[in-house]
Design a protein around this motif. Sequence first.
Motif, PDB file in Angstrom:
ATOM      1  N   MET A 235     -10.390  11.382  33.737  1.00  5.68           N
ATOM      2  CA  MET A 235     -11.328  12.503  33.704  1.00  5.68           C
ATOM      3  C   MET A 235     -10.655  13.770  33.196  1.00  5.68           C
ATOM      4  SD  MET A 235     -13.204  11.683  37.349  1.00  5.68           S
ATOM      5  CE  MET A 235     -14.302  13.085  37.311  1.00  5.68           C
ATOM      6  N   LEU A 236      -9.409  14.002  33.602  1.00  7.16           N
ATOM      7  CA  LEU A 236      -8.680  15.183  33.136  1.00  7.16           C
ATOM      8  C   LEU A 236      -8.427  15.108  31.636  1.00  7.16           C
ATOM      9  CD1 LEU A 236      -6.058  15.616  36.015  1.00  7.16           C
ATOM     10  CD2 LEU A 236      -8.027  17.083  35.551  1.00  7.16           C
ATOM     11  N   GLU A 237      -8.017  13.931  31.168  1.00 11.35           N
ATOM     12  CA  GLU A 237      -7.744  13.781  29.739  1.00 11.35           C
ATOM     13  C   GLU A 237      -9.030  13.892  28.929  1.00 11.35           C
ATOM     14  OE1 GLU A 237      -5.699  10.102  29.351  1.00 11.35           O
ATOM     15  OE2 GLU A 237      -3.835  10.826  30.284  1.00 11.35           O
ATOM     16  N   THR A 238     -10.117  13.351  29.453  1.00 13.63           N
ATOM     17  CA  THR A 238     -11.398  13.484  28.749  1.00 13.63           C
ATOM     18  C   THR A 238     -11.848  14.938  28.683  1.00 13.63           C
ATOM     19  OG1 THR A 238     -12.054  11.275  29.506  1.00 13.63           O
ATOM     20  CG2 THR A 238     -13.802  12.717  28.720  1.00 13.63           C
ATOM     21  N   ALA A 239     -11.506  15.700  29.735  1.00 15.36           N
ATOM     22  CA  ALA A 239     -11.907  17.102  29.793  1.00 15.36           C
ATOM     23  C   ALA A 239     -11.021  18.011  28.947  1.00 15.36           C
ATOM     24  CB  ALA A 239     -11.913  17.589  31.235  1.00 15.36           C
ATOM     25  N   GLY A 240      -9.932  17.447  28.370  1.00 18.51           N
ATOM     26  CA  GLY A 240      -9.120  18.262  27.471  1.00 18.51           C
ATOM     27  C   GLY A 240      -7.653  18.348  27.802  1.00 18.51           C
ATOM     28  N   LEU A 241      -7.209  17.747  28.894  1.00 22.95           N
ATOM     29  CA  LEU A 241      -5.787  17.787  29.225  1.00 22.95           C
ATOM     30  C   LEU A 241      -5.018  16.832  28.314  1.00 22.95           C
ATOM     31  CD1 LEU A 241      -3.854  19.116  31.355  1.00 22.95           C
ATOM     32  CD2 LEU A 241      -4.006  16.961  32.606  1.00 22.95           C
ATOM     33  N   THR A 242      -3.932  17.287  27.728  1.00 26.15           N
ATOM     34  CA  THR A 242      -3.155  16.468  26.797  1.00 26.15           C
ATOM     35  C   THR A 242      -2.568  15.256  27.515  1.00 26.15           C
ATOM     36  OG1 THR A 242      -2.563  18.488  25.598  1.00 26.15           O
ATOM     37  CG2 THR A 242      -1.276  16.492  25.136  1.00 26.15           C
ATOM     38  N   PRO A 243      -2.812  14.041  27.025  1.00 25.36           N
ATOM     39  CA  PRO A 243      -2.282  12.839  27.702  1.00 25.36           C
ATOM     40  C   PRO A 243      -0.768  12.822  27.796  1.00 25.36           C
ATOM     41  CG  PRO A 243      -4.014  12.244  26.141  1.00 25.36           C
ATOM     42  CD  PRO A 243      -3.724  13.698  25.912  1.00 25.36           C
ATOM     43  N   ALA A 244      -0.076  13.436  26.846  1.00 18.76           N
ATOM     44  CA  ALA A 244       1.384  13.428  26.871  1.00 18.76           C
ATOM     45  C   ALA A 244       1.944  14.197  28.062  1.00 18.76           C
ATOM     46  CB  ALA A 244       1.928  13.998  25.569  1.00 18.76           C
ATOM     47  N   ARG A 245       1.166  15.059  28.654  1.00 17.65           N
ATOM     48  CA  ARG A 245       1.636  15.843  29.801  1.00 17.65           C
ATOM     49  C   ARG A 245       1.576  15.051  31.097  1.00 17.65           C
ATOM     50  NH1 ARG A 245      -1.610  21.325  29.908  1.00 17.65           N
ATOM     51  NH2 ARG A 245      -0.419  21.485  31.855  1.00 17.65           N
TER      52      ARG A 245
END
Length: 279
Positions: A235-245
């Motif tokens: 959900m965080l990655e879908t909302a815009g958080l960079t997956p590499a983080r």
Amino acid sequence: MSAQSNAQPIIIKRKKVIKRAVHHGGAWKVAYADFVTAMMAFFLLMWLLNATTEKQRRGLADYFSPTIPISHVSGGGDGDFGGESVFSEDVLPRNGTGATRHRPADSNRSRGETGVDRNAAEELQEIKKIFDTLLQGTNGESRASRKLQRHIITRVTDEGLVVELFSVDGAPLFEAGNATPMPVMQDLAELLAELGGLVSNSVAVEGHMAAPAIVLREKPVWDVTTARADVVRQMLETAGLTPARMNRVTGHGDRELAAPDPMAVRNDRIEVIFLRSDI
């Protein structure tokens, strides 16, 4: 008659004895003065405890604590240590006895008195202030409604800034016993992804849940908390958080409780940790 008249009269002398007070000395005065001094010191101590803050009391305690002066400059003697102190900053690393405050080792656990770099700790406090300001709207603008604010708590630990998202009575984050998120969890994930875009720290997601009310042969808490943490990651990655983080995703089952009652709703929670930049 003549014989009786010639008899020598008997004279009785009564000596008056005057008793004088015995001098007992002044030792009682010294004891009384010590008692008065002790009472004055006691009342002064009680007043200080009531009139000072915890920080001021710690400063007073440090002032009266005995300290050992350690000089970084070695002495001029020619003894067994060649004029150097075994506690010197220049001697400890050379002898291999461990790291020091000014000469830390490469390990992350030897960065000072608390194991946390001062700059990293200050950075986390600044991030917490920014998050709290945006969440609570202390400057007139809030990114979270009161309905969402009641699900959020932030705190700084040695690991990083922890943003705790937890269920409340009547408003769970997930469906009971599984990893299906509720609408409020979706709103919280979008809010957290927006706040996470303000910083560049790595992120860890940890899942926790309350103990089941029924004794089961096989508890699904480990699988459920791991699945919930992974759902929040997506959900965080879908909302815009960079997956590499994303640094890690962990499920803790019902082993780390936030409330004394193992079955309390408060134990159902997700912890999103913005890790220290020096980890």
